[in-house]
Design a protein around this motif. Structure first.
Motif, mmCIF file in Angstrom:
data_model
loop_
_atom_site.group_PDB
_atom_site.id
_atom_site.type_symbol
_atom_site.label_atom_id
_atom_site.label_comp_id
_atom_site.label_asym_id
_atom_site.label_seq_id
_atom_site.Cartn_x
_atom_site.Cartn_y
_atom_site.Cartn_z
ATOM 1 N N THR A 1 0.846 -1.194 0.000
ATOM 2 C CA THR A 1 0.000 0.000 0.000
ATOM 3 C C THR A 1 0.881 1.243 0.000
ATOM 4 O OG1 THR A 1 -0.147 -0.316 2.403
ATOM 5 C CG2 THR A 1 -1.998 -1.072 1.080
ATOM 6 N N ASP A 2 0.271 2.413 -0.111
ATOM 7 C CA ASP A 2 1.017 3.666 -0.270
ATOM 8 C C ASP A 2 2.005 3.896 0.879
ATOM 9 O OD1 ASP A 2 -0.428 3.973 -2.530
ATOM 10 O OD2 ASP A 2 -1.654 5.648 -1.834
ATOM 11 N N PRO A 3 3.118 4.598 0.609
ATOM 12 C CA PRO A 3 4.178 4.776 1.607
ATOM 13 C C PRO A 3 3.943 5.941 2.563
ATOM 14 C CG PRO A 3 4.857 5.769 -0.454
ATOM 15 C CD PRO A 3 3.511 5.128 -0.715
ATOM 16 N N ASP A 4 2.751 6.012 3.145
ATOM 17 C CA ASP A 4 2.455 7.059 4.131
ATOM 18 C C ASP A 4 1.713 6.423 5.301
ATOM 19 O OD1 ASP A 4 -0.065 6.543 3.091
ATOM 20 O OD2 ASP A 4 -0.208 8.422 1.997
ATOM 21 N N ARG A 5 1.318 7.244 6.270
ATOM 22 C CA ARG A 5 0.662 6.699 7.461
ATOM 23 C C ARG A 5 -0.649 6.008 7.114
ATOM 24 N NH1 ARG A 5 1.217 10.681 10.428
ATOM 25 N NH2 ARG A 5 2.889 9.888 11.744
ATOM 26 N N GLU A 6 -1.388 6.598 6.187
ATOM 27 C CA GLU A 6 -2.656 5.989 5.785
ATOM 28 C C GLU A 6 -2.422 4.648 5.106
ATOM 29 O OE1 GLU A 6 -6.842 7.224 3.589
ATOM 30 O OE2 GLU A 6 -5.105 8.548 3.487
ATOM 31 N N GLY A 7 -1.387 4.596 4.257
ATOM 32 C CA GLY A 7 -1.054 3.341 3.596
ATOM 33 C C GLY A 7 -0.642 2.273 4.588
ATOM 34 N N GLU A 8 0.091 2.697 5.634
ATOM 35 C CA GLU A 8 0.508 1.754 6.666
ATOM 36 C C GLU A 8 -0.706 1.230 7.425
ATOM 37 O OE1 GLU A 8 4.153 -0.025 7.778
ATOM 38 O OE2 GLU A 8 3.808 1.631 6.412
ATOM 39 N N ALA A 9 -1.675 2.125 7.651
ATOM 40 C CA ALA A 9 -2.905 1.721 8.346
ATOM 41 C C ALA A 9 -3.716 0.739 7.501
ATOM 42 C CB ALA A 9 -3.749 2.957 8.669
ATOM 43 N N ASP B 1 -4.469 8.069 8.899
ATOM 44 C CA ASP B 1 -5.559 7.300 9.473
ATOM 45 C C ASP B 1 -5.076 6.660 10.766
ATOM 46 O OD1 ASP B 1 -7.409 4.323 8.718
ATOM 47 O OD2 ASP B 1 -8.099 6.172 9.622
ATOM 48 N N ALA B 2 -4.383 7.455 11.606
ATOM 49 C CA ALA B 2 -3.938 6.947 12.889
ATOM 50 C C ALA B 2 -5.157 6.505 13.679
ATOM 51 C CB ALA B 2 -3.177 8.029 13.651
ATOM 52 N N ARG B 3 -5.105 5.322 14.260
ATOM 53 C CA ARG B 3 -6.288 4.761 14.908
ATOM 54 C C ARG B 3 -6.744 5.593 16.096
ATOM 55 N NH1 ARG B 3 -5.885 -1.117 16.499
ATOM 56 N NH2 ARG B 3 -3.751 -0.642 17.092
ATOM 57 N N ARG B 4 -5.779 6.194 16.808
ATOM 58 C CA ARG B 4 -6.173 6.981 17.973
ATOM 59 C C ARG B 4 -6.980 8.201 17.561
ATOM 60 N NH1 ARG B 4 -0.233 6.797 20.832
ATOM 61 N NH2 ARG B 4 -0.173 4.551 21.187
ATOM 62 N N LEU B 5 -6.568 8.852 16.460
ATOM 63 C CA LEU B 5 -7.319 10.004 15.966
ATOM 64 C C LEU B 5 -8.700 9.579 15.513
ATOM 65 C CD1 LEU B 5 -7.434 12.957 15.253
ATOM 66 C CD2 LEU B 5 -6.363 12.435 13.059
ATOM 67 N N HIS B 6 -8.772 8.420 14.889
ATOM 68 C CA HIS B 6 -10.055 7.890 14.437
ATOM 69 C C HIS B 6 -10.991 7.683 15.626
ATOM 70 C CE1 HIS B 6 -11.767 5.202 10.980
ATOM 71 N NE2 HIS B 6 -12.509 6.254 11.249
ATOM 72 N N LEU C 1 5.860 -4.601 8.959
ATOM 73 C CA LEU C 1 4.854 -3.556 9.114
ATOM 74 C C LEU C 1 5.233 -2.651 10.276
ATOM 75 C CD1 LEU C 1 2.045 -2.630 8.026
ATOM 76 C CD2 LEU C 1 1.025 -4.015 9.832
ATOM 77 N N ASP C 2 5.162 -1.348 10.090
ATOM 78 C CA ASP C 2 5.535 -0.369 11.115
ATOM 79 C C ASP C 2 4.312 -0.053 11.983
ATOM 80 O OD1 ASP C 2 6.453 1.692 12.660
ATOM 81 O OD2 ASP C 2 7.350 2.824 11.023
ATOM 82 N N LEU C 3 4.147 -0.808 13.056
ATOM 83 C CA LEU C 3 2.987 -0.618 13.930
ATOM 84 C C LEU C 3 3.042 0.719 14.658
ATOM 85 C CD1 LEU C 3 2.572 -4.207 15.434
ATOM 86 C CD2 LEU C 3 1.275 -3.138 13.585
ATOM 87 N N ASP C 4 4.244 1.217 14.931
ATOM 88 C CA ASP C 4 4.372 2.529 15.570
ATOM 89 C C ASP C 4 3.793 3.617 14.677
ATOM 90 O OD1 ASP C 4 5.557 1.534 17.834
ATOM 91 O OD2 ASP C 4 7.600 1.838 17.125
#
Length: 218
Positions: free
Chosen positions: A94-102, A154-159, A140-143
């Motif tokens: 998936t895309d190389p950003d936080r949303e892609g990691e999510a 799409d950080a889960r905490r913000l969600h 996968l970068d869980l951090d």
């Protein structure tokens, strides 16, 4: 056991399932990687929180999100799961950003594969870049998935914050005039809702505790 030509072929040939977000990317990358890879698209996010706030977050259980697969994504997930069962390895590209990691994390959590899973990142869709990325996968970068910060991610905490506090915040129609003249509350942007809601509650507490003094002008 295998009833069609596709599964019969995969039974004898080791296959790596590579998942990207876009169908157009999947088509192009598939040409670069060859028959060893089965390249498919998640078509963006595959899971989300339910529309009902009560069903979305388990507050008493520790603010645990209850993600679900939307109806329009069930076919995509079904097909990915079907192919994943025959894969020797799954690569989340998936895309190389936080949303892609999510999105990669959601794929991992939903598919629950029993084979090795790796994360592949690339910044351009050229044969050289794709082949280099395929040779250098990472975990996968869980951090990155958990980290709060980027408002576009799409950080889960913000969600979770958005769903717990954001949907409670409405602005009176008298304060925000609608161009169509309808007198009904208008919902504010969800990303900014949690801090605004906290600020409003704090302001109410200050006002309720304040001493009111009647001042007559001279």
């Amino acid at each position: 056991m295998y009833t069609d030509a596709y599964h019969l072929e995969r039974f004898f040939i080791s296959m790596k399932l590579l998942i990207v977000e876009s169908p157009s990317k999947a088509k192009t990358i598939g040409k670069y990687l060859g028959s060893e890879y089965e390249v498919r698209a998640s078509v963006g996010h595959i899971r989300d929180l339910p529309k009902s706030n009560k069903k979305a977050i388990d507050i008493e259980g520790g603010f645990i999100p209850r993600y679900v697969v939307p109806e329009e994504k069930k076919k995509v997930v079904f097909e990915l799961a079907k192919i994943a069962r025959d894969a020797s390895e799954i690569i989340l590209a998936t895309d190389p950003d936080r949303e892609g990691e999510a999105i990669a994390w959601h794929l991992l959590d939903e598919l629950k594969p029993k084979v090795p899973v790796h994360r592949m990142v690339f910044h351009e869709i050229t044969k050289q870049a794709i082949l280099a990325a395929a040779e250098n996968p990472r975990e996968l970068d869980l951090d990155l998935v958990e980290r709060l910060g980027d408002p576009e991610g799409d950080a889960r905490r913000l969600h979770i914050l958005t769903r717990v506090g954001g949907h409670e915040l409405f602005v009176d129609a008298e304060l925000v005039e609608r161009p169509d003249g309808h007198e009904r509350p208008r919902h504010r942007g969800r990303r900014g809702n949690p801090p605004v809601l906290i600020g409003c509650r704090s302001q109410r507490e200050e006002v309720s505790d304040a001493r009111l003094i009647d001042v007559t002008g001279i």
